[in-house]
Scaffold this active site. Structure first.
Site, PDB file in Angstrom:
ATOM      1  N   GLY A 129       0.837  -1.184   0.000  1.00 40.42           N
ATOM      2  CA  GLY A 129       0.000   0.000   0.000  1.00 40.42           C
ATOM      3  C   GLY A 129       0.874   1.237   0.000  1.00 40.42           C
ATOM      4  O   GLY A 129       1.051   1.911  -1.014  1.00 40.42           O
ATOM      5  N   GLU A 364      -4.348   8.247  -0.109  1.00 40.03           N
ATOM      6  CA  GLU A 364      -3.366   9.168  -0.706  1.00 40.03           C
ATOM      7  C   GLU A 364      -2.097   9.268   0.134  1.00 40.03           C
ATOM      8  O   GLU A 364      -1.489  10.321   0.236  1.00 40.03           O
ATOM      9  CB  GLU A 364      -3.985  10.563  -0.886  1.00 40.03           C
ATOM     10  CG  GLU A 364      -5.230  10.602  -1.729  1.00 40.03           C
ATOM     11  CD  GLU A 364      -4.969  10.298  -3.191  1.00 40.03           C
ATOM     12  OE1 GLU A 364      -3.923  10.703  -3.706  1.00 40.03           O
ATOM     13  OE2 GLU A 364      -5.830   9.632  -3.800  1.00 40.03           O
TER      14      GLU A 364
END
Length: 382
Positions: A129, A364
């Site tokens: 991730g 983000e």
């Protein structure tokens, strides 16, 4: 330094605020409860021309990240998901504008600007991730084509997108880095949508798993160089983080708005809950942190508009995103506390703000990653 907006920006902010109150807010709870994509809200944003705000004038926009953040804040104040509809258009736009060829810009940017074309960014993988350099999806050069194999996860908007920006490794499978970024239409053979995620928050804009089984793309689909995708992605995230921060500011402001209305209408021990000093101090602390976040976010957005790039923008964007989204989580938590038992009931909207706020601390780039960026810049020799 106070935030100074142009008359046109104030006009747009006030328009979005009015539309948000009259047309978006009545839909917000239903969008969250059903987890169904709000096509009516997408068409509303398209009708208002809001998708174009950060685009250069040649694509019908204002070229203003500050104005984009104003729209995001006002929508996020009443509905996280409707604000999200703007963001998922803007992340691909930044990458294509910054590093795409003239042909790629002509092909994709006009449609993104109007909302006639929808995009998505496929970056996250099950095993990586935050570790973007460690992705496993492979882009192998075969003659005049690249062949993409691998899987992605948490790709928001993928099931509705006309094209997806796919990050894939162009070097050896065991190496780190050497990442390319590729434009892929979603009707390509070998591409398959996987499971749709059942999310705690951000429920109205779905995220999917993606699978690539020898998806063949032309060389012209690559953005920038064969191994510059990592830099393109990082710069795109730097540009989008003020927008994430604006979502945090809007969410926190909305949670404060609900809290003020609630405590003014509730009574305990013979007086209004709003008259208790402890409650007033909680509200004051919430307002202080929101205002601090607002200034950080719009300072970063203004830096984008001035053309600031690289480490300087990365630092401002990371500070803004981290502070604003941590503030959103803190304010939403305090709001639930002020609501008491009502705060954990689906009858009241404040639990939606709490769940959505947690998402903002992760997407983000997690806030731990933002702190890594900030500390690395502090300790580096410039």
């Amino acid at each position: 330094m106070s935030i100074i907006y142009t008359p046109e920006q104030i006009q747009i902010r006030d328009l979005v605020r009015r539309v948000a109150a009259e047309r978006v807010a009545p839909r917000a709870n239903e969008i969250d409860a059903t987890a169904e994509y709000p096509q009516d809200m997408f068409l509303l944003l398209k009708e208002l021309g809001l998708f174009s705000l950060p685009f250069p004038e040649e694509y019908g926009g204002m070229g203003s990240m500050v104005t984009a953040c104003l729209a995001i804040e006002e929508l996020g104040r009443v509905c996280y998901n409707t604000a999200y509809l703007l963001l998922v258009q803007w992340v691909p736009f930044v990458a294509i504008l910054a590093s795409g060829s003239e042909e790629q810009r002509r092909r994709y940017l006009p449609g993104l600007s109007t909302g006639d074309v929808r995009g998505a960014l496929a970056l996250t993988e099950p095993q990586s991730g935050s570790d973007v350099a460690g992705i496993k999806t492979k882009a192998e050069r075969r003659g005049d084509s690249y062949v993409i194999t691998g899987s992605k996860s948490w790709c928001t908007n993928a099931g509705l997108a006309d094209f997806i920006l796919v990050a894939a490794k162009t070097g050896d499978s065991g190496s780190r880095g050497n990442i390319g970024l590729f434009l892929m239409e979603t009707d390509r053979a070998g591409f398959e949508l996987g499971r749709k995620e059942d999310k705690m928050g951000a429920r109205g804009v779905p995220s999917w798993q993606l699978h690539f089984d020898d998806v063949e793309l032309p060389l012209s689909s690559r953005i920038g160089g064969a191994e510059t995708g990592f830099k393109v992605v990082m710069e795109a995230l730097n540009h989008s983080r003020p927008i994430i921060g604006a979502r945090g500011v809007g969410l926190a402001q909305g949670a404060l708005d609900h809290s003020i209305n609630f405590v003014k209408d509730r009574h305990a021990f013979g007086k209004s809950v709003a008259d208790f000093q402890g409650v007033r101090w909680m509200l004051a602390d919430m307002a202080i942190q929101i205002e601090a976040s607002r200034h950080l976010v719009y300072a970063a957005a203004a830096a984008v508009d001035r053309g600031v790039r690289g480490n300087d923008l990365a630092q401002m964007a990371a500070v803004a995103k981290c502070h604003a989204t941590d503030t959103a989580m803190r304010v939403a938590t305090d709001a639930v506390q002020l609501f008491g038992a009502s705060g954990i009931s689906n009858e009241f909207p404040i639990n939606r703000y709490f769940r959505d706020a947690k998402v903002l601390q992760i997407i983000e780039g997690t806030n731990q990653i933002q702190r890594n960026i900030i500390s690395r810049n502090l300790l580096s020799d410039r």
